[in-house]
Design a protein around this motif. Sequence first.
Motif, PDB file in Angstrom:
ATOM      1  N   UNK A   1      29.580  41.715  53.992  1.00  0.00           N
ATOM      2  CA  UNK A   1      29.912  42.624  53.844  1.00  0.00           C
ATOM      3  C   UNK A   1      30.270  43.056  52.762  1.00  0.00           C
ATOM      4  N   UNK A   2      29.507  44.281  51.998  1.00  0.00           N
ATOM      5  CA  UNK A   2      29.719  44.461  51.200  1.00  0.00           C
ATOM      6  C   UNK A   2      31.038  45.346  50.768  1.00  0.00           C
ATOM      7  N   UNK A   3      31.595  44.788  51.046  1.00  0.00           N
ATOM      8  CA  UNK A   3      33.653  45.544  50.974  1.00  0.00           C
ATOM      9  C   UNK A   3      34.007  44.389  48.884  1.00  0.00           C
ATOM     10  N   UNK A   4      34.437  45.358  47.841  1.00  0.00           N
ATOM     11  CA  UNK A   4      34.512  44.820  46.941  1.00  0.00           C
ATOM     12  C   UNK A   4      36.491  44.181  47.283  1.00  0.00           C
ATOM     13  N   UNK A   5      36.640  44.425  48.818  1.00  0.00           N
ATOM     14  CA  UNK A   5      38.347  43.378  48.882  1.00  0.00           C
ATOM     15  C   UNK A   5      37.703  42.327  49.706  1.00  0.00           C
TER      16      UNK A   5
ATOM     17  N   UNK B   1      42.699  41.699  49.187  1.00  0.00           N
ATOM     18  CA  UNK B   1      43.436  42.235  47.920  1.00  0.00           C
ATOM     19  C   UNK B   1      41.846  42.977  46.818  1.00  0.00           C
ATOM     20  N   UNK B   2      42.191  43.604  46.092  1.00  0.00           N
ATOM     21  CA  UNK B   2      40.670  43.350  45.504  1.00  0.00           C
ATOM     22  C   UNK B   2      40.229  42.607  45.254  1.00  0.00           C
TER      23      UNK B   2
ATOM     24  N   UNK C   1      38.598  39.957  42.117  1.00  0.00           N
ATOM     25  CA  UNK C   1      38.149  40.001  40.540  1.00  0.00           C
ATOM     26  C   UNK C   1      36.955  40.517  40.503  1.00  0.00           C
ATOM     27  N   UNK C   2      36.863  40.889  38.973  1.00  0.00           N
ATOM     28  CA  UNK C   2      35.104  41.042  38.284  1.00  0.00           C
ATOM     29  C   UNK C   2      34.768  39.776  37.955  1.00  0.00           C
ATOM     30  N   UNK C   3      35.286  38.285  37.416  1.00  0.00           N
ATOM     31  CA  UNK C   3      34.500  37.467  37.383  1.00  0.00           C
ATOM     32  C   UNK C   3      33.484  36.947  38.025  1.00  0.00           C
ATOM     33  N   UNK C   4      32.797  35.887  38.394  1.00  0.00           N
ATOM     34  CA  UNK C   4      31.738  35.222  38.767  1.00  0.00           C
ATOM     35  C   UNK C   4      31.989  34.220  38.224  1.00  0.00           C
ATOM     36  N   UNK C   5      32.232  32.782  39.767  1.00  0.00           N
ATOM     37  CA  UNK C   5      32.089  31.427  39.549  1.00  0.00           C
ATOM     38  C   UNK C   5      31.513  30.991  40.442  1.00  0.00           C
ATOM     39  N   UNK C   6      30.153  29.979  39.138  1.00  0.00           N
ATOM     40  CA  UNK C   6      29.435  29.729  39.911  1.00  0.00           C
ATOM     41  C   UNK C   6      28.516  30.653  40.632  1.00  0.00           C
ATOM     42  N   UNK C   7      28.035  30.899  41.764  1.00  0.00           N
ATOM     43  CA  UNK C   7      27.527  31.797  42.670  1.00  0.00           C
ATOM     44  C   UNK C   7      28.171  32.624  43.652  1.00  0.00           C
ATOM     45  N   UNK C   8      29.848  33.110  43.396  1.00  0.00           N
ATOM     46  CA  UNK C   8      30.864  33.417  43.807  1.00  0.00           C
ATOM     47  C   UNK C   8      31.840  34.597  43.566  1.00  0.00           C
ATOM     48  N   UNK C   9      32.336  34.823  44.128  1.00  0.00           N
ATOM     49  CA  UNK C   9      33.333  35.674  43.260  1.00  0.00           C
ATOM     50  C   UNK C   9      34.549  34.879  44.283  1.00  0.00           C
ATOM     51  N   UNK C  10      35.703  34.367  43.941  1.00  0.00           N
ATOM     52  CA  UNK C  10      36.407  34.332  44.224  1.00  0.00           C
ATOM     53  C   UNK C  10      37.992  35.180  43.921  1.00  0.00           C
ATOM     54  N   UNK C  11      38.504  34.973  45.709  1.00  0.00           N
ATOM     55  CA  UNK C  11      39.439  35.713  45.792  1.00  0.00           C
ATOM     56  C   UNK C  11      40.835  35.432  44.968  1.00  0.00           C
ATOM     57  N   UNK C  12      41.732  35.523  44.284  1.00  0.00           N
ATOM     58  CA  UNK C  12      42.750  35.162  43.354  1.00  0.00           C
ATOM     59  C   UNK C  12      43.510  34.968  44.909  1.00  0.00           C
ATOM     60  N   UNK C  13      43.907  35.942  45.165  1.00  0.00           N
ATOM     61  CA  UNK C  13      44.993  35.244  46.522  1.00  0.00           C
ATOM     62  C   UNK C  13      45.005  34.496  47.616  1.00  0.00           C
ATOM     63  N   UNK C  14      43.999  34.808  48.045  1.00  0.00           N
ATOM     64  CA  UNK C  14      44.260  33.103  48.702  1.00  0.00           C
ATOM     65  C   UNK C  14      42.651  32.476  48.449  1.00  0.00           C
ATOM     66  N   UNK C  15      42.249  32.375  47.622  1.00  0.00           N
ATOM     67  CA  UNK C  15      40.945  31.302  46.815  1.00  0.00           C
ATOM     68  C   UNK C  15      39.410  31.196  47.721  1.00  0.00           C
ATOM     69  N   UNK C  16      39.388  32.277  49.186  1.00  0.00           N
ATOM     70  CA  UNK C  16      38.307  33.162  49.633  1.00  0.00           C
ATOM     71  C   UNK C  16      36.846  33.129  48.849  1.00  0.00           C
TER      72      UNK C  16
END
Length: 116
Positions: free
Chosen positions: A2-6, A12-13, A15-30
Motif C-alpha cells: 500500500x501507499x501508506x506512510x504508516x 507507527x510512522x 522514518x524518512x531514511x532509506x536502507x537499501x531499497x526499503x524503508x524499515x520500521x523502527x518499532x517492528x523492523x518490517x
Amino acid sequence: MSVNPFCQRCDSVLPLEITGNAVICRLCSLPHSYTDLLNREIKTTIVFNTRSTDRAAGDEDDTEDTADQGPMTDRKCPKCAHEGMSYTTRQLRGADEGQTIFYRCPRCKFQETENS
C-alpha cells in the motif's frame, strides 16, 4: 504494498531514511518498499481549540448559573458587599511574572483584576 506512510504491522510512522531499497520500521523492523512512498503528498491538519467567550474579558451575561462561573473565593465585592466572588486566572505577562486573577461578583457582575 500500500501507499501508506504508516507501518502495515504496527501502525507507527515510517522514518524518512532509506536502507537499501526499503524503508524499515523502527518499532517492528518490517521493511517497506520505498518506491511506494515516492512522490506521495502527505497532508496534516492541526485544529486548535477556539477561544471561548470569556467572562473575564468583558462578556456580560445575566444568568447566575454558578456552575458556569468558576471556583468561588472568600472575597467581598467592593461594589455590592456580596461575600464571595468567582475567579479565573490567566498568564498574560511573561512566564517569570505572576498570573493575572480576574474576579467576578455573581450578584452584581462587577469585575476586577489583580496582578499577583
